[in-house]
Design an enzyme around this catalytic site. Structure first.
Site, short mmCIF file in Angstrom:
data_model
loop_
_atom_site.label_atom_id
_atom_site.label_comp_id
_atom_site.label_asym_id
_atom_site.label_seq_id
_atom_site.Cartn_x
_atom_site.Cartn_y
_atom_site.Cartn_z
N TRP A 131 -75.99 -88.57 -121.98
CA TRP A 131 -74.46 -88.41 -121.94
C TRP A 131 -74.50 -88.99 -123.77
CZ3 TRP A 131 -70.38 -92.04 -122.40
CH2 TRP A 131 -69.12 -91.17 -122.28
N ASP A 212 -73.66 -94.85 -114.01
CA ASP A 212 -72.72 -94.40 -113.77
C ASP A 212 -72.48 -93.34 -113.95
OD1 ASP A 212 -71.02 -93.46 -116.07
OD2 ASP A 212 -71.96 -93.12 -117.78
N LYS A 247 -62.00 -86.70 -114.40
CA LYS A 247 -62.52 -85.79 -114.33
C LYS A 247 -62.41 -85.59 -112.78
CE LYS A 247 -65.36 -85.29 -118.07
NZ LYS A 247 -66.06 -85.71 -118.26
C1 LIG Z 1 -71.75 -89.30 -118.07
C2 LIG Z 1 -70.99 -89.96 -118.48
N1 LIG Z 1 -70.26 -91.61 -118.59
C3 LIG Z 1 -68.76 -91.49 -119.07
C4 LIG Z 1 -68.32 -90.17 -119.07
C5 LIG Z 1 -66.82 -91.16 -119.93
O1 LIG Z 1 -65.46 -90.75 -119.33
P1 LIG Z 1 -64.15 -91.66 -119.76
O2 LIG Z 1 -63.95 -89.78 -120.48
O3 LIG Z 1 -63.49 -91.45 -118.32
O4 LIG Z 1 -63.94 -92.07 -120.67
C6 LIG Z 1 -68.36 -89.74 -119.73
C7 LIG Z 1 -67.76 -87.77 -120.27
O5 LIG Z 1 -68.22 -87.02 -120.27
C8 LIG Z 1 -69.46 -88.79 -119.02
O6 LIG Z 1 -69.99 -87.17 -119.19
#
Ligand SMILES: Cc1ncc(COP(=O)(O)O)c(C=O)c1O
Length: 399
Positions: A131, A212, A247
């Site tokens: 990410w 994560d 999500k």
């Molecule tokens: C792999 C990953 N980690 C963390 C997040 C972060 O999520 P949040 O929107 O809850 O901060 C995302 C969001 O797209 C993600 O894809």
């Protein structure tokens, strides 16, 4: 010096593309770039279970007093059960603590601050690719960041040999960031057997896993998706787990996530939690209440929980259904290239294998928005737009 002499920061590669999408006047535009779930109508609706929980909260809420620094104990308990399962030995042995954070990003940042301040000299290892915000978060906390191999582009699969060979060489104590499920951006996860081997390496090399966990329930199921995370939580080992509920509860703008610490023993978890609270106090002081109140309510009420689980299952089935429809439609339109790997991958994302130039043509000629890396959000596809999407892809592949 005044601010006008400052350089402009580059636009975020993902959110910047959404800004361009929103400005695009083409009525047939398609956005496969952002990491947001869309239903069959292309909408991101509020979950029914969430709405019902909010009605209850509205009725019973009597104060907007501050939350404890780590959030409410009821939220922590429900998150631990969701992530680790009922009666996980680490929970029974009181070796687990959970802090409620603003989103999964907040959990990652608190974890990063904790590592920087309390575990000096450690490098953070990220999968290649990962990410795009991962390096930003860890670097912002002042941590050195490196990558380990993950993706075999030729086979469109996990390069497990290269991955494990690298992990076996890492210096003792270093931090390995793993995606709990639905790897972003590839959609490729380790198998249960591979998770066991990864866990063995973490133990042998005394590495610290930081998991994560942003897509629990969107791959194969709420329990199935947690199998890797649970297999790393072994007796005598420390683990950090960053959950996001953006999500799987659709709570993007409520900013609700959690940092769960699983420690080797009770003393370890208490010490780590005290330091994590110090990091939070110096950052945002204490978390916003509403999103966690929703999750605590939904997970604590059998009827709401059943409704939520059904909604998550429907999302998962739609994503997996769109994967199959996309592959079959490309084939039906005469595309020779084999896209069947998309059916084997999980979660909202996959690497399409489209080049930067093809992605650029899709945006310019057809108002189809895909990340320059070729990552697509399968949840951005619908039965209405998949035909036009596949026509455009067939054209750029031929040209
Ligand atoms: C792999 C990953 N980690 C963390 C997040 C972060 O999520 P949040 O929107 O809850 O901060 C995302 C969001 O797209 C993600 O894809």
């Amino acid at each position: 010096m005044t601010f006008d002499s400052l350089p402009m920061a580059p636009a975020d590669p993902i959110l910047g593309l959404t800004e361009a999408f929103n400005k695009d006047p083409n009525p047939n535009k398609i956005n496969l770039s952002v990491g947001v779930y869309k239903d069959a109508e292309g909408k991101t609706p509020v979950f029914r279970a969430v709405k019902r929980a909010e009605e209850q909260i509205l009725q019973r809420e009597t104060s907007k007093d501050y939350m404890p620094i780590q959030g409410s104990p009821a939220y922590a308990e429900r998150v631990q059960t969701l992530v680790l399962g009922v009666n996980h030995p680490a929970v029974v042995e009181r070796r687990v603590a959970t802090a409620h954070t603003p989103g999964g990003t907040g959990a990652l940042r608190v974890a990063a601050d904790f590592i920087k301040q309390m575990l000096p000299g450690r490098t953070v290892w990220l999968s290649d690719p990962t990410w795009p915000n991962h390096p930003n978060v860890f670097k912002a906390a002042g941590l050195p960041v490196q990558i380990y191999p993950y993706f075999d582009a030729a086979a469109n699969a996990l390069d497990f040999e290269a991955m494990t060979a690298k992990l076996r060489t890492l210096p003792e104590g270093d931090v390995v960031v793993l995606h709990g499920c639905c790897h972003n951006p590839t959609g490729i996860d380790p198998t249960p057997e591979q998770w066991q081997i990864i866990g063995d390496i973490m133990t042998e090399r005394n590495l610290l896993p930081l998991i994560d966990f942003a897509y629990q329930g969107l791959g194969d199921g709420l329990e199935e998706d947690a199998a890797g995370v649970r297999s790393l939580c072994r007796p005598g080992r420390d683990v950090l787990i960053c959950s996001s509920f953006s999500k799987n509860f659709g709570l993007y703008n409520e900013r609700v996530g959690a940092l769960t610490v699983v420690a080797a023993n009770e003393q370890g978890v208490q010490a780590a939690l005290s330091q994590i609270k110090a990091c939070i106090r110096a950052n945002y002081s204490n978390p916003p209440a509403h999103g966690a109140a929703i999750i605590t309510t939904v997970l604590g009420d059998p009827e709401l929980r059943a409704e939520w689980e059904a909604e998550v299952a429907a999302m998962r089935e739609r994503i997996n259904g769109m994967r199959a429809l996309f592959v079959d439609t490309l084939r039906a339109k005469g595309v020779q290239r084999d896209f069947s790997f998309l059916k084997r991958q999980r979660g909202m994302f996959s690497f399409s294998g489209l080049t930067k130039e093809q992605v650029e043509t899709l945006r310019r000629k057809y108002a189809i928005y895909i990340l320059a890396s070729g990552r697509i959000n399968v949840a951005g596809m619908t039965e209405h737009n998949v035909g036009a999407l596949c026509d455009a892809i067939a054209e750029v592949l031929c040209s």
